[in-house]
Motif scaffolding. Structure first.
Motif, PDB file in Angstrom:
ATOM      1  N   SER A   1      36.503 -58.647  17.957  1.00 31.07           N
ATOM      2  CA  SER A   1      35.253 -59.624  18.168  1.00 31.07           C
ATOM      3  C   SER A   1      34.437 -59.472  19.652  1.00 31.07           C
ATOM      4  CB  SER A   1      35.441 -60.798  17.710  1.00 31.07           C
ATOM      5  OG  SER A   1      35.758 -61.161  16.379  1.00 31.07           O
ATOM      6  N   ILE A   2      35.200 -58.664  20.235  1.00 26.51           N
ATOM      7  CA  ILE A   2      34.528 -58.460  21.622  1.00 26.51           C
ATOM      8  C   ILE A   2      33.191 -57.936  21.732  1.00 26.51           C
ATOM      9  CG2 ILE A   2      35.733 -56.210  22.286  1.00 26.51           C
ATOM     10  CD1 ILE A   2      36.319 -57.260  25.011  1.00 26.51           C
ATOM     11  N   ILE A   3      32.431 -58.476  22.666  1.00 27.46           N
ATOM     12  CA  ILE A   3      30.906 -57.864  22.898  1.00 27.46           C
ATOM     13  C   ILE A   3      31.032 -57.575  24.334  1.00 27.46           C
ATOM     14  CG2 ILE A   3      29.803 -59.974  22.773  1.00 27.46           C
ATOM     15  CD1 ILE A   3      27.366 -58.356  22.053  1.00 27.46           C
ATOM     16  N   ALA A   4      30.707 -56.446  24.794  1.00 26.21           N
ATOM     17  CA  ALA A   4      30.886 -56.000  26.250  1.00 26.21           C
ATOM     18  C   ALA A   4      29.953 -55.152  26.445  1.00 26.21           C
ATOM     19  CB  ALA A   4      32.468 -55.871  26.424  1.00 26.21           C
ATOM     20  N   ALA A   5      29.577 -54.958  27.834  1.00 26.24           N
ATOM     21  CA  ALA A   5      28.913 -53.843  28.461  1.00 26.24           C
ATOM     22  C   ALA A   5      29.435 -53.458  29.669  1.00 26.24           C
ATOM     23  CB  ALA A   5      27.230 -54.217  28.645  1.00 26.24           C
TER      24      ALA A   5
ATOM     25  N   ALA B   1      29.722 -56.883  31.645  1.00 26.54           N
ATOM     26  CA  ALA B   1      29.461 -58.344  31.108  1.00 26.54           C
ATOM     27  C   ALA B   1      30.373 -58.330  29.926  1.00 26.54           C
ATOM     28  CB  ALA B   1      28.030 -58.538  30.719  1.00 26.54           C
ATOM     29  N   LEU B   2      31.029 -59.558  29.283  1.00 26.93           N
ATOM     30  CA  LEU B   2      31.944 -59.725  28.202  1.00 26.93           C
ATOM     31  C   LEU B   2      31.789 -60.843  27.691  1.00 26.93           C
ATOM     32  CD1 LEU B   2      34.916 -60.639  28.322  1.00 26.93           C
ATOM     33  CD2 LEU B   2      34.843 -58.745  29.992  1.00 26.93           C
TER      34      LEU B   2
ATOM     35  N   ILE C   1      30.613 -63.730  30.676  1.00 34.97           N
ATOM     36  CA  ILE C   1      31.499 -63.431  31.801  1.00 34.97           C
ATOM     37  C   ILE C   1      30.536 -62.107  32.399  1.00 34.97           C
ATOM     38  CG2 ILE C   1      33.441 -62.543  33.087  1.00 34.97           C
ATOM     39  CD1 ILE C   1      34.868 -64.004  30.986  1.00 34.97           C
ATOM     40  N   HIS C   2      29.936 -62.296  33.709  1.00 24.91           N
ATOM     41  CA  HIS C   2      29.514 -61.226  34.210  1.00 24.91           C
ATOM     42  C   HIS C   2      29.925 -60.831  35.770  1.00 24.91           C
ATOM     43  CE1 HIS C   2      25.129 -59.973  35.986  1.00 24.91           C
ATOM     44  NE2 HIS C   2      25.767 -58.838  35.467  1.00 24.91           N
ATOM     45  N   LEU C   3      30.297 -59.889  35.930  1.00 26.91           N
ATOM     46  CA  LEU C   3      30.961 -59.398  37.173  1.00 26.91           C
ATOM     47  C   LEU C   3      30.333 -58.202  37.818  1.00 26.91           C
ATOM     48  CD1 LEU C   3      34.690 -59.801  35.728  1.00 26.91           C
ATOM     49  CD2 LEU C   3      33.192 -61.400  37.299  1.00 26.91           C
TER      50      LEU C   3
ATOM     51  N   LEU D   1      23.128 -56.670  33.068  1.00 26.37           N
ATOM     52  CA  LEU D   1      23.930 -56.596  31.901  1.00 26.37           C
ATOM     53  C   LEU D   1      24.205 -57.830  31.373  1.00 26.37           C
ATOM     54  CD1 LEU D   1      26.739 -54.057  32.638  1.00 26.37           C
ATOM     55  CD2 LEU D   1      24.428 -53.682  31.649  1.00 26.37           C
ATOM     56  N   ARG D   2      24.124 -59.091  31.727  1.00 24.41           N
ATOM     57  CA  ARG D   2      24.135 -60.319  31.301  1.00 24.41           C
ATOM     58  C   ARG D   2      22.969 -60.545  30.371  1.00 24.41           C
ATOM     59  NH1 ARG D   2      23.769 -65.388  34.968  1.00 24.41           N
ATOM     60  NH2 ARG D   2      25.828 -64.804  35.414  1.00 24.41           N
TER      61      ARG D   2
END
Length: 644
Positions: free
Chosen positions: A307-311, A248-249, A238-240, A220-221
């Motif tokens: 403005s967040i972008i996340a998966a 990822a966000l 941020i990749h967890l 996801l990163r």
């Protein structure tokens, strides 16, 4: 009065034993395809049925890979035919025919074999088979190959297994039935996005699609790295990762919230329990983290998510989706006697994101600054927003710009009507009048522009409320607070195919991409194609969209047909317009290329006149006379070349 006279007359169509029918699996799927693959469509929308067919076949290959069998999938897709080959275990040879032609037959009911599979209902490949004019399945196991051929779900070839040197695995080839999917076409960008999503969610998987290799090492990163304008992210991604969950966000500068959510490798375009839990968890974790360090300061949830972008991706046993197309996850536990999906996501984010922010103070400070910027912008806009909404409320009572329809997205349970609810955005009174008179008043609305809209590139969202036309359009769509309230599934830009019309298209696309990017990301924005020519004789009329179609029509109609060149929408009569916006409507979807961020696109086309853009314009420049002799785009269509 006799007893016969007292007996009520039998209805013309009696409800008797003969009224009851039992359909076999093939008949039922073909009679009610929407139950299995959603809407049919012609391929112009990313969720049209032909893409669901492709997905159902590939999902089986992905499930094999997840279970540790096969790390390569070969896919070839032409204009008419799809071929998918995996290198897993292969379908057991004695069950090849049953697996693709008997409902509720498959290996995924045994949770020990397929622990966390996408498809659990034994329907997917059967639907593909029934809805294909041609369908071939081949399975290779230990040097033997078993194949079977079908036509519209009916078995036509069932040879005995033969020896083969091929590697183990399954091959499926199919061609959608053109009597069901009329005038269909595969749009490459939709398929490419599909392939990228598969490899992001399965690090190490290799997909060879039409000669191109798709591979991801960082999951996801990599997805966010491809979807976002990395140079303008406010802090590193941020990749967890944890057992059965990955996220990822980051935060950027775009308006709105951008999410990509997945369950067992399935892209849940409509979100569901897992996405709702993720959004809630991010807000709670961030609020608590900064409250401890900032005298109990509690940031507003909208400012945190702005403005967040996340998966986010989760894997669960026996997922419950809200439809066969699996675009929204329902409420479900992670596994037998396990926590709910909501609880699982909340606990993971609360612990891991909080730990990450403590260990990375530079990221925590950058996130704090982004939240406070959103807070200032929201406060600054509050007064303007209130006055604009009051004006819009008054205007809506007599809004001359909007000729509304009776049904809207989300107001009816009739899925087919929802999917066809459309807003046409037109220029000028003549074009608006033609569409208004010929439209379907139940499902089609018209919004009329007054000349060219404002160029809003680089402007703040405050301008949406200060500009009356933008504010009324925003209210007509009902997207001020997000996409949940969207009133129309399709937003269709209907402008002339001249320089002015193309300019208006570009300005509208800039407006949507700048302030409401989810409209474009979620596949709601389209360009209406209207014919350039009418060719007719006394017996037949043919409408043509390019010079090639015009020449073919002239040959078909014979000597000296009447030819009319339409230069604007206003020249097309309402009766004729009805033929172009009904069942035979031609729409070009506006698609963002997966390797270009919104800011990159807007900067290239709307920013300073760079040498690259100058060269692009020169290479694509065509005069008006060339429009009828070349497929190349005129200069005013520059943005469409990349966006649509």
């Amino acid at each position: 009065m006799t007893s016969d006279e007292l007996t009520p007359a039998a209805p013309a169509h009696g409800y008797t034993e003969d009224s009851i029918r039992s359909l076999d699996w093939r008949e039922h799927i073909r009679l009610r395809p929407g139950m299995y693959i959603g809407k049919l469509g012609d391929g112009s929308a990313y969720d049209d049925g032909i893409y669901v067919l492709v997905k159902e076949v590939i999902d089986n290959c992905i499930d094999e890979h997840v279970m540790g069998h096969g790390r390569t999938i070969d896919i070839k897709i032409s204009e008419q035919r799809v071929q998918v080959r995996d290198y897993g275990r292969g379908i057991p040879l004695g069950k090849v025919v049953d697996v693709v032609s008997k409902i509720n037959t498959g290996g995924k009911y045994d949770s020990k074999v397929f622990q966390k599979s996408v498809g659990l209902n034994g329907v997917g490949t059967k639907a593909v088979n029934a809805l294909s004019g041609y369908f071939l399945v081949q399975s290779v196991r230990e040097g033997l190959m078993k194949s079977a051929e079908f036509a519209r779900g009916q078995l036509v070839q069932d040879p005995k297994p033969q020896k083969t040197p091929q590697r183990n695995g399954t091959l499926v080839t199919f061609q959608p039935d053109d009597t069901i999917f009329k005038n269909y076409r595969f749009i490459p960008e939709y398929l490419e996005n599909q392939m990228w999503n598969y490899v992001y969610l399965n690090a190490g998987l290799i997909i060879n699609y039409n000669g191109q290799k798709y591979f991801s090492e960082n999951g996801l990163r990599d997805l966010l790295g491809r979807k976002a304008d990395v140079e303008h992210l406010r802090y590193p991604i941020i990749h967890l990762k944890g057992p059965d969950i990955e996220l990822a966000l980051s935060h950027g500068n775009d308006y709105g919230e951008e999410y990509y959510s997945f369950v067992n490798g399935q892209y849940t375009t409509q979100g569901g329990t897992h996405l709702a839990a993720f959004r809630e968890a991010v807000v709670k974790t961030v609020q608590e983290f900064y409250a401890k360090a900032n005298k109990n300061k509690k940031y507003d949830a909208s400012d945190i998510r702005a403005s967040i972008i996340a998966a986010v991706s989760v894997r669960v046993q026996e997922p419950v989706f809200e439809s066969q197309t699996k675009t929204k996850l329902g409420s479900i536990n992670m596994g037998e006697d396990g926590p709910t999906v909501r609880g699982f996501v909340l606990d993971f984010v609360k612990e891991e994101l909080d730990n990450f922010l403590h260990k990375n103070p530079a990221t925590a400070e950058a996130l704090k600054k982004r939240i406070e910027q959103s807070e200032r912008e929201r406060t600054d806009m509050a007064g303007v927003k209130k006055l604009a909404n009051q004006r819009a409320k008054k205007a809506n009572l007599h809004n001359r710009k909007l000729r509304d329809c009776r049904l809207h997205l989300g107001e009816t349970k009739e899925a087919e009507k929802e999917l066809l609810t459309t807003l046409f955005i037109t220029e000028g009174d003549s074009a608006s009048g033609s569409i208004t008179k010929s439209r379907n008043v139940e499902l089609e609305a018209v919004f009329s522009l007054r000349g060219k809209p404002l160029n809003c590139y680089g402007l703040k969202k405050k301008i949406v409320y200060e500009n009356e036309e933008f504010n009324l359009l925003q209210h007509a769509l009902n997207i001020e607070e997000g996409m949940d309230g969207l009133r129309y599934n399709r937003v269709v830009v209907a402008t002339d195919a001249d320089v002015d019309g193309m300019h208006i298209r570009l300005l509208l696309l800039t407006f949507f991409l700048q302030f409401f990017p989810d409209l474009v990301r979620n596949g709601h924005v389209f360009i209406l194609e209207t014919p350039l020519f009418r060719v007719r004789n006394k017996k037949e009329t043919i409408y043509c969209y390019n010079e090639g179609e015009k020449q073919a029509a002239m040959r078909r109609l014979g000597k000296n047909p009447e030819i009319t060149r339409f230069k604007g929408l206003g020249e097309i009569s309402p009766d004729e317009f009805g033929k172009f916006i009904g069942d035979n409507i031609k729409l070009e979807p506006v698609i963002l290329q997966s390797d270009r961020s919104i800011q990159q696109v807007l900067t290239y086309y709307m920013g300073k006149n760079t040498p690259d853009r100058q060269q692009f314009i020169i290479e694509n420049l065509r005069l008006e006379k060339d429009l009828v002799t070349s497929d190349a785009l005129p200069v005013a269509e520059v943005a469409e070349a990349d966006l649509a």
